[in-house]
Enzyme design. Structure first.
Site, PDB file in Angstrom:
ATOM      1  N   ASP A 126       6.004   2.982   6.358  1.00 41.48           N
ATOM      2  CA  ASP A 126       4.659   2.257   6.321  1.00 41.48           C
ATOM      3  C   ASP A 126       3.898   3.113   5.408  1.00 41.48           C
ATOM      4  OD1 ASP A 126       2.602   0.755   6.923  1.00 41.48           O
ATOM      5  OD2 ASP A 126       2.111   1.864   8.868  1.00 41.48           O
ATOM      6  N   GLU A 169      -5.312   1.745   2.430  1.00 36.02           N
ATOM      7  CA  GLU A 169      -4.947   0.585   3.460  1.00 36.02           C
ATOM      8  C   GLU A 169      -5.153   1.225   4.754  1.00 36.02           C
ATOM      9  OE1 GLU A 169      -2.842  -2.147   6.159  1.00 36.02           O
ATOM     10  OE2 GLU A 169      -2.568   0.244   5.906  1.00 36.02           O
ATOM     11  N   GLU A 170      -4.554   2.399   5.150  1.00 32.66           N
ATOM     12  CA  GLU A 170      -4.697   2.908   6.336  1.00 32.66           C
ATOM     13  C   GLU A 170      -6.167   3.368   6.826  1.00 32.66           C
ATOM     14  OE1 GLU A 170      -2.352   2.803   8.475  1.00 32.66           O
ATOM     15  OE2 GLU A 170      -0.268   2.908   7.163  1.00 32.66           O
ATOM     16  N   HIS A 177       4.073   4.184  12.574  1.00 32.78           N
ATOM     17  CA  HIS A 177       2.934   5.380  12.730  1.00 32.78           C
ATOM     18  C   HIS A 177       3.350   6.675  13.534  1.00 32.78           C
ATOM     19  CE1 HIS A 177      -0.806   3.165  11.540  1.00 32.78           C
ATOM     20  NE2 HIS A 177       0.192   2.964  10.908  1.00 32.78           N
ATOM     21  N   HIS A 227       0.987  -1.043  -0.156  1.00 30.54           N
ATOM     22  CA  HIS A 227       0.017  -0.124   0.087  1.00 30.54           C
ATOM     23  C   HIS A 227       0.669   1.146  -0.026  1.00 30.54           C
ATOM     24  CE1 HIS A 227       0.052   1.565   4.152  1.00 30.54           C
ATOM     25  NE2 HIS A 227       0.157   0.217   4.823  1.00 30.54           N
ATOM     26  N   ASP A 271       4.270  -5.552   3.646  1.00 32.08           N
ATOM     27  CA  ASP A 271       3.966  -4.545   4.476  1.00 32.08           C
ATOM     28  C   ASP A 271       5.018  -4.557   5.438  1.00 32.08           C
ATOM     29  OD1 ASP A 271       2.700  -2.449   6.129  1.00 32.08           O
ATOM     30  OD2 ASP A 271       0.660  -3.454   5.350  1.00 32.08           O
TER      31      ASP A 271
END
Length: 351
Positions: free
Chosen positions: A169, A201-202, A311, A62, A224
């Site tokens: 990410d 995706e998030e 994150h 992603h 990922d």
């Protein structure tokens, strides 16, 4: 491995729901090796090798990142925000940010105050972006409700072939998907390889569903990042021991196809490449979960890149781990080509 291309991806904001600019770069890179390319209404970009093969594998990485979206501009010219994806607002207090208005960068900072710093819990609604404006009208001349906002962070090289930036990410996963498809094509893989840089995706998982439902592959690999257990405050007993520079991470999970996992492990052994393992008894929290449930069900496996400080705007990864993930997937695609032609069966239980 084209490090400069990954750095270019990392420099291109793509808050979830606002991925168009970065997808144009993914498509441009894919044109170097793809036999054809696909897009869809969700915003995915798919570079395809061997589109006429009867066997198809979907690779998902992603390309969206966590961030914020402007919800309101107040009378003092401050921008109010809501979160897009799993942001942790406390980490952004007092930090520089990028506001993107109609493709133009508007620099700003997240305002800080004594009251905000004293709060036990910080919400996205507590964050205010100061772009230097003093009235609503002045701010509205350069920004608008609906503009995406992301951390203002850039690639910095660290010791031991590590580096840091925001949005590793999962720009690193999207990069691996494209590079692995290119390398597998060069090595003569014969199956249809659908290298998808997926969106959303998030926030929604929409990209993975569109890709899987439309392509209808025989199987899929999600690429990922995963939590590195060598970061401060982590415990390898939670889901497994995972270290930076320790190699690709394979996942033992109820949703992961065991036959695909075995092929990945055997490929790593052939390449004399160490792999690491993580445990997920339920969902993996990746595009793989969405792909697995698309259509009549799609066998999938997960290959992850170790990551510290996920994150946040200071995520840390390893160039070596990324290169090894590319090598592993390319070798796996060549091997799977042979296995599928020989009648490979994804089932572990026979009637």
């Amino acid at each position: 491995m084209n490090r400069e291309f990954l750095k270019d991806l990392l420099a291109t904001p793509s808050v979830s729901g606002y991925e168009e600019a970065i997808q144009a770069k993914a498509l441009a890179f894919g044109r170097e090796f793809a036999h054809t390319q696909l897009t869809d209404p969700s915003g995915n970009a798919v570079s395809v090798v061997n589109p006429h093969s009867p066997h198809k594998i979907l690779l998902c990485g992603h390309i969206d990142e966590i961030g914020f979206v402007v919800t309101h501009i107040d009378g003092k010219g401050l921008l109010h925000l809501t979160g897009a994806g799993g942001v942790r607002p406390k980490l952004y207090v007092g930090s520089p940010v990028q506001v993107w208005h109609q493709g133009t960068l508007v620099p700003g900072v997240i305002a800080t105050s004594s009251d905000l710093l004293k709060k036990e819990k910080t919400d996205a609604s507590d964050l205010l972006v100061d772009i230097g404006a003093v009235t609503r009208e002045e701010a509205q001349a350069v920004a608008a409700v609906g503009d995406p906002v992301c951390a203002d962070a850039h690639v910095r090289e660290l010791l031991n072939d590590c580096f840091t930036c925001r949005a590793l990410d999962d720009r690193t996963g999207a990069f691996v998907v494209l590079e692995a498809a290119r390398e597998a094509a060069a090595q003569g893989a014969s199956l249809g390889i659908y290298a998808a840089t997926t969106v959303g995706e998030e926030t929604s998982g929409r990209g993975a569903y569109y890709a899987a439902a439309r392509i209808q592959p025989d199987c899929a690999i999600a690429v990922d990042v995963t939590w590195a257990s060598d970061a401060p405050g982590t415990d390898p007993a939670d889901t497994g021991e995972v270290k930076l520079n320790g190699g690709p991470v394979l996942c033992m999970a109820s949703v992961v196809n065991k036959r695909l996992n075995s092929l990945l492990r055997e490929t790593a052994e052939e390449l004399q490449m160490p792999v690491q393992w993580e445990i997920a008894t339920g969902r993996t929290g990746t595009d793989g979960d969405t792909v697995n449930r698309a259509g009549l069900g799609i066998p999938m496996a997960l290959v992850s890149i170790p990551l510290r400080y996920m994150h946040s705007s200071v995520e840390v990864g390893s160039w070596k781990d990324i290169e090894d993930c590319i090598r592993l997937l390319a070798g796996f695609l060549v091997r799977l080509s042979r296995e599928l032609e020989a009648g490979f069966d994804f089932c572990t239980v026979k009637p």
